[in-house]
Design a protein around this motif. Sequence first.
Motif, PDB file in Angstrom:
ATOM      1  N   LEU A 143     -10.103   0.378  -6.019  1.00  0.00           N
ATOM      2  CA  LEU A 143     -11.238  -0.374  -5.485  1.00  0.00           C
ATOM      3  C   LEU A 143     -11.784   0.294  -4.223  1.00  0.00           C
ATOM      4  CD1 LEU A 143     -13.083  -2.857  -5.526  1.00  0.00           C
ATOM      5  CD2 LEU A 143     -11.354  -4.041  -4.140  1.00  0.00           C
ATOM      6  N   THR A 144     -10.901   0.743  -3.343  1.00  0.00           N
ATOM      7  CA  THR A 144     -11.342   1.430  -2.118  1.00  0.00           C
ATOM      8  C   THR A 144     -12.169   2.656  -2.451  1.00  0.00           C
ATOM      9  OG1 THR A 144      -9.415   0.663  -0.871  1.00  0.00           O
ATOM     10  CG2 THR A 144     -10.548   2.613  -0.031  1.00  0.00           C
ATOM     11  N   GLU A 145     -11.726   3.418  -3.440  1.00  0.00           N
ATOM     12  CA  GLU A 145     -12.459   4.621  -3.841  1.00  0.00           C
ATOM     13  C   GLU A 145     -13.787   4.254  -4.495  1.00  0.00           C
ATOM     14  OE1 GLU A 145     -12.863   8.866  -4.137  1.00  0.00           O
ATOM     15  OE2 GLU A 145     -11.662   7.467  -2.928  1.00  0.00           O
ATOM     16  N   ALA A 146     -13.796   3.199  -5.292  1.00  0.00           N
ATOM     17  CA  ALA A 146     -15.031   2.765  -5.937  1.00  0.00           C
ATOM     18  C   ALA A 146     -16.079   2.365  -4.898  1.00  0.00           C
ATOM     19  CB  ALA A 146     -14.741   1.587  -6.870  1.00  0.00           C
ATOM     20  N   MET A 147     -15.654   1.628  -3.891  1.00  0.00           N
ATOM     21  CA  MET A 147     -16.584   1.191  -2.838  1.00  0.00           C
ATOM     22  C   MET A 147     -17.122   2.383  -2.051  1.00  0.00           C
ATOM     23  SD  MET A 147     -14.439  -2.206  -1.657  1.00  0.00           S
ATOM     24  CE  MET A 147     -15.658  -2.906  -0.538  1.00  0.00           C
ATOM     25  N   SER A 148     -16.257   3.369  -1.809  1.00  0.00           N
ATOM     26  CA  SER A 148     -16.696   4.559  -1.088  1.00  0.00           C
ATOM     27  C   SER A 148     -17.713   5.360  -1.896  1.00  0.00           C
ATOM     28  CB  SER A 148     -15.477   5.430  -0.772  1.00  0.00           C
ATOM     29  OG  SER A 148     -15.854   6.638  -0.149  1.00  0.00           O
ATOM     30  N   LEU A 149     -17.452   5.519  -3.198  1.00  0.00           N
ATOM     31  CA  LEU A 149     -18.381   6.272  -4.045  1.00  0.00           C
ATOM     32  C   LEU A 149     -19.715   5.547  -4.208  1.00  0.00           C
ATOM     33  CD1 LEU A 149     -15.896   7.510  -6.804  1.00  0.00           C
ATOM     34  CD2 LEU A 149     -17.069   8.922  -5.096  1.00  0.00           C
ATOM     35  N   LEU A 150     -19.671   4.235  -4.302  1.00  0.00           N
ATOM     36  CA  LEU A 150     -20.908   3.466  -4.417  1.00  0.00           C
ATOM     37  C   LEU A 150     -21.736   3.571  -3.131  1.00  0.00           C
ATOM     38  CD1 LEU A 150     -19.526   0.280  -6.204  1.00  0.00           C
ATOM     39  CD2 LEU A 150     -21.215   1.861  -7.155  1.00  0.00           C
ATOM     40  N   ARG A 151     -21.055   3.659  -2.013  1.00  0.00           N
ATOM     41  CA  ARG A 151     -21.753   3.722  -0.733  1.00  0.00           C
ATOM     42  C   ARG A 151     -22.288   5.121  -0.417  1.00  0.00           C
ATOM     43  NH1 ARG A 151     -21.424   1.060   4.539  1.00  0.00           N
ATOM     44  NH2 ARG A 151     -20.014  -0.485   3.646  1.00  0.00           N
ATOM     45  N   TYR A 152     -21.484   6.149  -0.662  1.00  0.00           N
ATOM     46  CA  TYR A 152     -21.815   7.466  -0.132  1.00  0.00           C
ATOM     47  C   TYR A 152     -22.214   8.507  -1.172  1.00  0.00           C
ATOM     48  CZ  TYR A 152     -19.664   5.577   4.071  1.00  0.00           C
ATOM     49  OH  TYR A 152     -19.354   4.797   5.148  1.00  0.00           O
ATOM     50  N   SER A 153     -21.959   8.255  -2.466  1.00  0.00           N
ATOM     51  CA  SER A 153     -22.325   9.260  -3.469  1.00  0.00           C
ATOM     52  C   SER A 153     -23.625   8.869  -4.159  1.00  0.00           C
ATOM     53  CB  SER A 153     -21.210   9.400  -4.514  1.00  0.00           C
ATOM     54  OG  SER A 153     -21.275   8.344  -5.462  1.00  0.00           O
ATOM     55  N   ASP A 154     -24.211   9.865  -4.855  1.00  0.00           N
ATOM     56  CA  ASP A 154     -25.396   9.577  -5.653  1.00  0.00           C
ATOM     57  C   ASP A 154     -25.053   9.537  -7.144  1.00  0.00           C
ATOM     58  OD1 ASP A 154     -24.850  12.214  -6.102  1.00  0.00           O
ATOM     59  OD2 ASP A 154     -26.847  12.968  -5.579  1.00  0.00           O
TER      60      ASP A 154
END
Length: 305
Positions: free
Chosen positions: A253-264
């Motif tokens: 979940l932590t990784e998912a939130m980071s990717l949703l926030r910072y990746s395209d």
Amino acid sequence: MEEKETLEQYYSRSFKKVPDDLLASSGSVAHFNIIKRQNCLQLLGFSRRDYYKVVLTRGNAVLYTEKGEVTIDRPSLFFSDRNIRYGWKNIGDGHDGYICLFNEYFASAELRKAFRKLFLLFKDDMYPFLFLTDEQYHKLEQYFVLMRNEYCDNFGYKNLMLRDLLNLVIYTGIKIKTSDHKEFPEVYPQDLAERFMELLDNQFPVESPVTSLQAKTPARFADLLHVHVNHLNHSVKLQTGKTTSQLIRERVLTEAMSLLRYSDWRIYEIGNSLGFEYPQHFNSFFRKLTGTSPKQYRSEVTAHL
């Protein structure tokens, strides 16, 4: 005070005729029974029982204990007395083995002493159960077959013979437990938990949307660590206070939130990179843990960037 399931309730819930001796005495009589596993319930609720149970089993199942779940995926022998809370769920078909039931009136002083010795060996374990080799299973199966034959006989001293055979099963369990060939002698819980956390953390951050996590389940981590999944689950819970599955979910979940926030990356690409084969599975996972969908979350957090 928590009520314990009685033998009469067990028979009624199992759609079996309550034995005449129990009916005539309201349960206040020495009682023993041995039943083939394939003739028993598929699901047992989590509770205490007002009787003893010794089970030889083969087939996939889940054992629910006060310390967590135990995956039963090989021949096993387990014991319960009047103080242990547990539940059971069969997985699939092909179940074999025997169940011995007996009450306090049947248990002799020698049997109670044997149970106490056995349970002391399991005081730091999840539950009094043993995984067996095929050779051990077949040896114990012979004892259960003898018990079943004696149970069906009218010999005047059959209860004495049944108690002796039960003692033989219990002390065989003690022998297996205390043998030099322990299943995980070289891996201490702290070391195993640290190795698990290291493996989990080394999968992140995810660097590409076209690759996927190599380990996302307790069973897969157990394979990589060369231990049984039950040993891994128990060690991790003992050291962290959390289940293996819970720690995996939190890190994903932590990784998912980071990717949703910072990746395209597109949302389905994020889901795929985190081991979700279908977008709806990722959406369901994310919503269950956060209360919102990945799309909604991305819209909210990127609006403030």
